[in-house]
Design a protein around this motif. Structure first.
Motif, PDB file in Angstrom:
ATOM      1  N   SER A  72     108.916  44.810 -42.535  1.00  0.00           N
ATOM      2  CA  SER A  72     107.966  45.865 -42.206  1.00  0.00           C
ATOM      3  C   SER A  72     107.566  46.588 -43.497  1.00  0.00           C
ATOM      4  O   SER A  72     108.223  46.469 -44.535  1.00  0.00           O
ATOM      5  CB  SER A  72     108.584  46.859 -41.221  1.00  0.00           C
ATOM      6  N   ARG A  73     106.480  47.366 -43.408  1.00  0.00           N
ATOM      7  CA  ARG A  73     106.001  48.066 -44.602  1.00  0.00           C
ATOM      8  C   ARG A  73     106.993  49.126 -45.069  1.00  0.00           C
ATOM      9  O   ARG A  73     107.096  49.405 -46.253  1.00  0.00           O
ATOM     10  CB  ARG A  73     104.655  48.741 -44.297  1.00  0.00           C
ATOM     11  N   LYS A  74     107.727  49.706 -44.123  1.00  0.00           N
ATOM     12  CA  LYS A  74     108.640  50.790 -44.474  1.00  0.00           C
ATOM     13  C   LYS A  74     109.987  50.281 -44.977  1.00  0.00           C
ATOM     14  O   LYS A  74     110.772  51.052 -45.531  1.00  0.00           O
ATOM     15  CB  LYS A  74     108.851  51.704 -43.270  1.00  0.00           C
ATOM     16  N   ALA A  75     110.249  48.990 -44.794  1.00  0.00           N
ATOM     17  CA  ALA A  75     111.560  48.454 -45.175  1.00  0.00           C
ATOM     18  C   ALA A  75     111.694  48.372 -46.688  1.00  0.00           C
ATOM     19  O   ALA A  75     110.725  48.134 -47.410  1.00  0.00           O
ATOM     20  CB  ALA A  75     111.755  47.079 -44.554  1.00  0.00           C
ATOM     21  N   ASP A  76     112.906  48.580 -47.153  1.00  0.00           N
ATOM     22  CA  ASP A  76     113.217  48.466 -48.570  1.00  0.00           C
ATOM     23  C   ASP A  76     113.633  47.017 -48.828  1.00  0.00           C
ATOM     24  O   ASP A  76     114.697  46.575 -48.368  1.00  0.00           O
ATOM     25  CB  ASP A  76     114.346  49.429 -48.937  1.00  0.00           C
ATOM     26  N   PRO A  77     112.829  46.243 -49.591  1.00  0.00           N
ATOM     27  CA  PRO A  77     113.168  44.832 -49.793  1.00  0.00           C
ATOM     28  C   PRO A  77     114.493  44.632 -50.521  1.00  0.00           C
ATOM     29  O   PRO A  77     115.185  43.637 -50.301  1.00  0.00           O
ATOM     30  CB  PRO A  77     111.983  44.307 -50.621  1.00  0.00           C
ATOM     31  N   ALA A  78     114.863  45.610 -51.373  1.00  0.00           N
ATOM     32  CA  ALA A  78     116.124  45.476 -52.113  1.00  0.00           C
ATOM     33  C   ALA A  78     117.314  45.491 -51.157  1.00  0.00           C
ATOM     34  O   ALA A  78     118.287  44.737 -51.335  1.00  0.00           O
ATOM     35  CB  ALA A  78     116.244  46.589 -53.149  1.00  0.00           C
ATOM     36  N   LYS A  79     117.255  46.320 -50.141  1.00  0.00           N
ATOM     37  CA  LYS A  79     118.353  46.392 -49.184  1.00  0.00           C
ATOM     38  C   LYS A  79     118.436  45.140 -48.329  1.00  0.00           C
ATOM     39  O   LYS A  79     119.510  44.772 -47.846  1.00  0.00           O
ATOM     40  CB  LYS A  79     118.187  47.624 -48.296  1.00  0.00           C
ATOM     41  N   LEU A  80     117.293  44.490 -48.147  1.00  0.00           N
ATOM     42  CA  LEU A  80     117.266  43.261 -47.338  1.00  0.00           C
ATOM     43  C   LEU A  80     117.539  42.023 -48.187  1.00  0.00           C
ATOM     44  O   LEU A  80     117.622  40.906 -47.651  1.00  0.00           O
ATOM     45  CB  LEU A  80     115.896  43.105 -46.658  1.00  0.00           C
ATOM     46  N   GLY A  81     117.696  42.245 -49.496  1.00  0.00           N
ATOM     47  CA  GLY A  81     117.936  41.108 -50.387  1.00  0.00           C
ATOM     48  C   GLY A  81     116.707  40.242 -50.578  1.00  0.00           C
ATOM     49  O   GLY A  81     116.827  39.034 -50.796  1.00  0.00           O
ATOM     50  N   LEU A  82     115.511  40.856 -50.475  1.00  0.00           N
ATOM     51  CA  LEU A  82     114.259  40.116 -50.570  1.00  0.00           C
ATOM     52  C   LEU A  82     113.472  40.529 -51.809  1.00  0.00           C
ATOM     53  O   LEU A  82     113.619  41.632 -52.327  1.00  0.00           O
ATOM     54  CB  LEU A  82     113.394  40.363 -49.327  1.00  0.00           C
ATOM     55  N   GLY A  83     112.596  39.620 -52.245  1.00  0.00           N
ATOM     56  CA  GLY A  83     111.660  39.942 -53.304  1.00  0.00           C
ATOM     57  C   GLY A  83     110.385  40.508 -52.716  1.00  0.00           C
ATOM     58  O   GLY A  83     110.306  40.841 -51.524  1.00  0.00           O
ATOM     59  N   ASP A  84     109.328  40.592 -53.550  1.00  0.00           N
ATOM     60  CA  ASP A  84     108.085  41.208 -53.091  1.00  0.00           C
ATOM     61  C   ASP A  84     107.241  40.276 -52.237  1.00  0.00           C
ATOM     62  O   ASP A  84     106.331  40.738 -51.540  1.00  0.00           O
ATOM     63  CB  ASP A  84     107.251  41.679 -54.288  1.00  0.00           C
ATOM     64  N   CYS A  85     107.484  38.981 -52.277  1.00  0.00           N
ATOM     65  CA  CYS A  85     106.677  38.048 -51.474  1.00  0.00           C
ATOM     66  C   CYS A  85     107.087  38.149 -50.014  1.00  0.00           C
ATOM     67  O   CYS A  85     108.264  37.941 -49.665  1.00  0.00           O
ATOM     68  CB  CYS A  85     106.848  36.617 -51.963  1.00  0.00           C
ATOM     69  N   ILE A  86     106.125  38.462 -49.140  1.00  0.00           N
ATOM     70  CA  ILE A  86     106.442  38.616 -47.717  1.00  0.00           C
ATOM     71  C   ILE A  86     106.220  37.306 -46.956  1.00  0.00           C
ATOM     72  O   ILE A  86     106.299  37.292 -45.727  1.00  0.00           O
ATOM     73  CB  ILE A  86     105.617  39.749 -47.083  1.00  0.00           C
ATOM     74  N   ASP A  87     105.924  36.240 -47.680  1.00  0.00           N
ATOM     75  CA  ASP A  87     105.764  34.909 -47.089  1.00  0.00           C
ATOM     76  C   ASP A  87     104.664  34.888 -46.026  1.00  0.00           C
ATOM     77  O   ASP A  87     104.802  34.266 -44.979  1.00  0.00           O
ATOM     78  CB  ASP A  87     107.083  34.432 -46.475  1.00  0.00           C
ATOM     79  N   CYS A  88     103.532  35.540 -46.358  1.00  0.00           N
ATOM     80  CA  CYS A  88     102.408  35.584 -45.418  1.00  0.00           C
ATOM     81  C   CYS A  88     101.576  34.316 -45.466  1.00  0.00           C
ATOM     82  O   CYS A  88     100.751  34.065 -44.580  1.00  0.00           O
ATOM     83  CB  CYS A  88     101.520  36.795 -45.707  1.00  0.00           C
ATOM     84  N   ASP A  89     101.740  33.538 -46.530  1.00  0.00           N
ATOM     85  CA  ASP A  89     101.034  32.261 -46.720  1.00  0.00           C
ATOM     86  C   ASP A  89      99.526  32.412 -46.907  1.00  0.00           C
ATOM     87  O   ASP A  89      98.790  31.429 -46.846  1.00  0.00           O
ATOM     88  CB  ASP A  89     101.289  31.299 -45.557  1.00  0.00           C
ATOM     89  N   LEU A  90      99.048  33.635 -47.149  1.00  0.00           N
ATOM     90  CA  LEU A  90      97.614  33.807 -47.385  1.00  0.00           C
ATOM     91  C   LEU A  90      97.173  33.092 -48.666  1.00  0.00           C
ATOM     92  O   LEU A  90      96.038  32.624 -48.763  1.00  0.00           O
ATOM     93  CB  LEU A  90      97.263  35.296 -47.468  1.00  0.00           C
ATOM     94  N   CYS A  91      98.072  33.019 -49.639  1.00  0.00           N
ATOM     95  CA  CYS A  91      97.722  32.344 -50.888  1.00  0.00           C
ATOM     96  C   CYS A  91      97.432  30.865 -50.658  1.00  0.00           C
ATOM     97  O   CYS A  91      96.625  30.259 -51.381  1.00  0.00           O
ATOM     98  CB  CYS A  91      98.828  32.517 -51.930  1.00  0.00           C
ATOM     99  N   VAL A  92      98.076  30.281 -49.642  1.00  0.00           N
ATOM    100  CA  VAL A  92      97.828  28.884 -49.289  1.00  0.00           C
ATOM    101  C   VAL A  92      96.546  28.758 -48.479  1.00  0.00           C
ATOM    102  O   VAL A  92      95.746  27.848 -48.685  1.00  0.00           O
ATOM    103  CB  VAL A  92      99.013  28.303 -48.502  1.00  0.00           C
TER     104      VAL A  92
END
Length: 476
Positions: free
Chosen positions: A265-285
């Motif tokens: 979610s937008r409010k989630a802290d990616p560091a706490k979830l162990g995630l990077g900035d890529c949200i895997d939306c696949d729009l780049c593809v």
């Protein structure tokens, strides 16, 4: 191999797998075979505006150039039938085509320089295949809907409404293709007469054939083949890696910042979830015209169009993250090192290009506005006339390389005492080769040797003159 070279990865299988999962369709459910069909999603942003403005500018330049007039003539006309090439006030003939070779060398080293510096930006922004493909995709979106809608429609049975929209699309595609073919042929056939003859259906066979040929190529390449041209048929995609190095600006994904990728979610802290900035939306593809996943690394299919950069930047902006997860960058920068812009290879390409440009303009400045050739009468080397003079007969061929009628004066040097039998002043029409027979007669007592060197001089009203050497023969 040099350590500065970088490998270009071929992950076509992975790209197709990703594309297939995004399309959520199978070959059996789509009569157009979606495993080989790319539904390009619209992308908006800085680089797409730059690509669009650049594409429209060069498209307008291509379309309007044949209509330019200079001094009452078509400014640029490559008249192959008459072996005459008009470039504004300069007319070139086959003997001047070293200029064309120099122009090709300049273009080649310009492409090498641009590729070494900025990667395949030519492909992404200026290549006609890319410009026309995005133009066709625009009509496709306006008439059939966005990528998701088109994908869904193509996996379902045809309806009358869909047939109507597809018919309009193909009519628009063919209209663009015919206009393109007509414009292209207009560089080789006078454009005004070409258009009039086309509209009145009086076009002769060969111009009509070439107009239809290039129209069919445009329709097939931009409408159907698209990325197939870039990936499988364009040789540039194959040898580009020879010009790339780790300081070449490419479209790159910052793996350190983006991984691990995953939705949140937008409010989630990616560091706490162990995630990077890529949200895997696949729009780049989804926005990629060649259907690759840039997150897999540099691939030869990438044409540096920047569509994935704009799509990712828009996503980062919505998530409140810093832009630039996908950006124009270098391998050195991605690995934490500094980028060296002015390096020997780049400087070398630039210097050669500048030298070739200089040689081109020097050669262009040396193009003569007229031509003269001298042919001796070989059936009779000399004869003696009734006045006792030794006569030699010549045929002078005078070429007017300008676009206006010209008056020329003729004279001879080396035998000033000779009698001139024939015209010494002539009018020659534009592009005309005038054959002028004439005879020189000399009193044999005034000749110092059996064979004398002479020069025929041709001059115009602007006092420009050329000399051609020949021989005057008294006896052998």
């Amino acid at each position: 191999m040099s350590q500065d070279k970088i490998d270009v990865k071929d992950i076509s299988a992975k790209a197709k797998k990703t594309q297939s999962s995004n399309n959520k369709a199978t070959q059996n459910s789509d009569r157009f075979n979606p495993s080989n069909r790319i539904y390009v999603r619209e992308s908006k942003g800085t680089f797409q505006k730059l690509r669009q403005y650049g594409g429209w500018f060069f498209l307008a330049l291509f379309a309007l150039t044949p209509w330019l007039n200079f001094d009452g003539h078509q400014a640029i006309l490559l008249d192959i039938g008459n072996q005459r090439f008009n470039f504004f006030g300069t007319t070139l003939y086959p003997q001047d085509l070293t200029l064309l070779a120099l122009l090709f060398v300049v273009a080649a080293f310009g492409l090498f320089f641009l590729t070494t510096f900025l990667g395949r930006v030519w492909c992404g922004y200026l290549c006609p295949q890319t410009v026309w493909t995005f133009m066709y995709i625009w009509f496709e979106e306006k008439l059939e809907g966005n990528a998701n809608k088109r994908r869904k429609q193509d996996s379902q049975p045809l309806t009358s409404q869909l047939i109507y929209r597809k018919t309009l699309k193909h009519i628009a595609w063919w209209a663009i293709a015919l206009a393109t073919g007509l414009t292209f042929v207009g560089y080789f056939v006078p454009i005004k007469s070409l258009v009039i003859d086309s509209l009145t259906l009086n076009l002769s066979f060969w111009p009509a054939f070439w107009v239809l040929f290039f129209a069919a190529c445009t329709y097939g390449n931009a409408g159907w083949m698209r990325s197939i041209m870039c990936i499988h048929m364009c040789p540039y995609a194959r040898f580009q890696s020879a010009m790339f190095d780790k300081d070449t600006f490419i479209v790159g994904y910052d793996t350190k910042r983006g991984e691990q990728r995953g939705p949140r979610s937008r409010k989630a802290d990616p560091a706490k979830l162990g995630l990077g900035d890529c949200i895997d939306c696949d729009l780049c593809v989804q926005v990629c015209p060649t259907g690759i996943d840039i997150r897999q690394g540099l691939q030869y299919e990438c044409i540096n169009c920047g569509a994935c950069i704009d799509a990712c930047d828009n996503t980062m902006d919505r998530m409140g993250y810093k832009k630039g997860l996908i950006n124009y960058t270098t391998e050195h920068k991605l690995s934490g090192h500094s980028t060296t812009i002015f390096r020997p290879k780049l400087i070398g390409y630039g210097l050669v290009m500048l030298i070739m440009v200089g040689l081109f303009f020097v050669q262009l400045n040396m193009v003569e506005p007229m031509g003269l050739s001298v042919l001796r009468d070989r059936s009779q080397l000399y004869r003696v006339n009734t006045s006792g003079e030794v006569e030699n007969t010549y045929v002078l061929k005078i070429l007017n390389k300008t676009q206006k009628p010209q008056q020329y004066q003729l004279s001879v040097k080396g035998l000033e005492q000779a009698s001139w039998y024939g015209k010494k002043q002539v009018w020659v029409q534009p592009g005309e080769v005038l054959s002028l027979p004439m005879t020189l007669g000399v009193d044999p007592e005034k000749l110092d040797s059996p064979v004398s060197k002479i020069q025929f001089i041709l001059s115009d009203s602007n006092n420009f003159a050329i000399e051609v050497e020949s021989r005057f023969i008294e006896k052998l």
